[in-house]
Design a protein around this motif. Structure first.
Motif, short mmCIF file in Angstrom:
data_model
loop_
_atom_site.label_atom_id
_atom_site.label_comp_id
_atom_site.label_asym_id
_atom_site.label_seq_id
_atom_site.Cartn_x
_atom_site.Cartn_y
_atom_site.Cartn_z
N UNK A 74 0.86 -1.19 0.00
CA UNK A 74 0.00 0.00 0.00
C UNK A 74 0.89 1.23 0.00
N UNK A 75 0.54 2.20 -0.83
CA UNK A 75 1.38 3.39 -0.97
C UNK A 75 0.55 4.64 -0.72
N UNK A 76 1.09 5.54 0.09
CA UNK A 76 0.40 6.81 0.37
C UNK A 76 1.34 7.96 0.00
N UNK A 77 0.74 9.11 -0.33
CA UNK A 77 1.53 10.33 -0.52
C UNK A 77 1.89 10.64 -1.95
N UNK A 78 3.09 11.21 -2.11
CA UNK A 78 3.47 11.92 -3.34
C UNK A 78 3.92 10.97 -4.46
N UNK A 79 4.22 11.57 -5.61
CA UNK A 79 4.64 10.77 -6.77
C UNK A 79 5.99 10.10 -6.49
N UNK A 80 6.79 10.71 -5.64
CA UNK A 80 8.08 10.09 -5.33
C UNK A 80 7.86 8.75 -4.61
N UNK A 81 6.93 8.74 -3.64
CA UNK A 81 6.61 7.48 -2.96
C UNK A 81 6.08 6.44 -3.94
N UNK A 82 5.26 6.92 -4.86
CA UNK A 82 4.67 5.97 -5.82
C UNK A 82 5.77 5.37 -6.72
N UNK A 83 6.70 6.22 -7.11
CA UNK A 83 7.82 5.74 -7.94
C UNK A 83 8.64 4.70 -7.18
N UNK A 84 8.87 4.97 -5.89
CA UNK A 84 9.66 4.02 -5.10
C UNK A 84 8.90 2.70 -4.94
N UNK A 85 7.58 2.79 -4.76
CA UNK A 85 6.80 1.54 -4.65
C UNK A 85 6.85 0.76 -5.96
N UNK A 86 6.81 1.49 -7.07
CA UNK A 86 6.89 0.78 -8.37
C UNK A 86 8.21 0.03 -8.48
N UNK A 87 9.29 0.69 -8.01
CA UNK A 87 10.60 0.05 -8.07
C UNK A 87 10.65 -1.17 -7.14
N UNK A 88 10.05 -1.05 -5.96
CA UNK A 88 9.97 -2.20 -5.04
C UNK A 88 9.24 -3.34 -5.73
N UNK A 89 8.10 -3.01 -6.35
CA UNK A 89 7.31 -4.05 -7.03
C UNK A 89 8.10 -4.69 -8.15
N UNK A 90 8.82 -3.86 -8.91
CA UNK A 90 9.60 -4.40 -10.03
C UNK A 90 10.65 -5.40 -9.52
N UNK A 91 11.35 -4.99 -8.46
CA UNK A 91 12.41 -5.87 -7.95
C UNK A 91 11.82 -7.15 -7.35
#
Ligand code: SF4
Length: 417
Positions: free
Chosen positions: A7-24
């Motif tokens: 689950x991701x909350x907040x800004x586009x930076x957080x969303x980008x980091x979550x995408x990277x977590x998901x990718x890895x």
């Protein structure tokens, strides 16, 4: 392989980091599931803009904690106000987002893509050199999916590496469950030969990062491997050798194929051959049979070998493994040991990065960072962030020389010279 919910909350930076977590996580063979109750681990990527958001984050963390086996909290609030989660007695690992994928693995090796085809992602080429391992760790379910090591010929992997470089790869990441046992099934371990041939037979300016190699496999080839690293600038001076425990008793119960002394031999050999290199290792904390004394041995090993990159995983049971049938330790014990080791890790890693400040480094730009920054790696695969990258005209794929001007715990900041 774990099932995870994020689950991701907040800004586009957080969303980008979550995408990277998901990718890895996806690349490592983990599966995303709908809802925390179907997951082995829930990941909460937090935001801390206003007080009301903080209260919501704490409330959500508590809900997730009760709905899933394991909870990892990351993001701005985790880093800036991690104490608030502890004060509310939330039983979670609090981590920088970059550390989340490793923590989810629960000490298991990464899985390669099912067909083991190389992937080009920007300027990063991912080259799975073999599938499977030679071990049977008692806590691992990856093994059930991948089986024994199956190694294609060196020539085939050299050609795949060549194709990646021709397609634009500047960094080749050599991956596999256990790269140190590549070739074992054919009667001879071939990782040093593969690296040597990639470094000498492929034209172009590129770097090679060797992925996870268990100490049991590396020990027998440590001299050859360290020599190849020393002789070829193309190969990052970086070794990821997960020791998992500083106690031989626990290593035996984990059914790891190495002893502590072999891991220390590897570190000493690389110290002898290389002026500067990065040791990355993993520890599992709170394995069911780990005593206080075993834990102290792990802490002592960490202090002694001082890795520059350390993944600390709090043990959790994976269904269908032998370790899942062992009587586990209490949650508080695991929590206390995990906190003690994470605190020590922070001190050791911060010291290594502090020592980089004021030095000059040759780096390869590998990826765009957040905002106008780029992510780079030096010859020892230490991460260096360059801010205002467009002012310097730096893009992924470029090589540069930087001066290290500061650091966070797990990476440094550099300015081009
Ligand atoms: S080396 Fe151990 S942890 Fe890694 S895949 Fe093999 S059995 Fe699993």
């Amino acid at each position: 392989m774990a099932r995870y919910h994020i689950e991701t909350y907040g800004c586009t930076s957080n969303r980008g980091e979550s995408r990277e977590i998901e990718r890895r996580l996806r690349d490592a063979g983990h599966h995303q599931v709908e809802g925390p109750d179907a997951a082995d681990v829930a990941i909460l990527n937090t935001c801390t803009v206003v007080e009301k958001t903080e209260r919501n984050m704490l409330r959500r963390a508590k809900e997730l904690e009760s709905e899933t086996v394991d909870l990892i909290v990351t993001g701005c609030m985790a880093l800036a106000q991690g104490e608030e989660f502890r004060a509310e007695d939330v039983d979670a690992q609090i981590l920088h987002w970059d550390e989340v994928p490793e923590a989810v693995t629960n000490g298991e090796c990464p899985t390669t893509t099912p067909d083991a085809d190389p992937i080009l992602d920007g300027v990063i080429g991912i080259l799975p050199i073999a599938r499977g391992c030679m071990s049977n760790c008692s806590y691992c379910i990856t093994k059930q999916a991948t089986g024994r090591v199956d190694s294609p010929p060196v020539e085939e992997n050299v050609e795949k590496a060549r194709a990646l470089v021709h397609a634009g790869a500047k960094e080749i990441r050599i991956t596999g469950q256990d790269t140190g046992v590549y070739g074992w099934d054919k009667g001879e371990r071939k990782l040093p030969e593969l690296l040597e041939r990639i470094a000498t037979e492929i034209d172009g300016d590129f770097r090679v990062r060797v992925g996870m190699a268990n100490p049991g496999g590396v020990h027998g080839i440590r001299e050859e491997l360290a020599r190849v690293f020393a002789e070829h600038d193309e190969i990052y001076n970086f070794l990821h050798a997960p020791v998992q425990s500083g106690s031989d008793d626990v290593l035996a119960d984990m059914r790891r194929q190495h002893e502590v002394a072999q891991y220390v031999d590897i570190v000493e050999t690389f110290d002898d051959y290389l002026e500067e290199w990065t040791l990355s290792t993993d520890f599992i904390v709170g394995f069911p049979t780990e005593t206080d004394h075993d834990h102290e041995q792990s802490m002592a090993l960490l202090r002694e070998t001082r890795p520059e990159k350390i993944n600390v995983t709090r043990f959790s049971k994976r269904p269908g493994t032998d370790a899942a049938d062992m009587k586990g330790l209490g949650g508080q014990t695991k929590k206390d040991r995990s906190k003690a080791m994470s605190d020590l890790k922070m001190d050791v890693v911060a010291e290594a990065h502090e020592e980089m400040v004021g030095t000059e480094r040759n780096v390869l730009v590998t990826e765009q960072g957040t905002g106008d920054s780029v992510k780079c790696y030096d010859d020892s695969y230490r991460q260096v962030i360059v801010q205002n990258a467009s002012e310097y005209g730096l893009e992924p794929g470029d090589f540069a020389t930087v001066e290290v001007v500061g650091h966070q715990t797990v990476y440094a900041f550099g300015e081009p010279i």
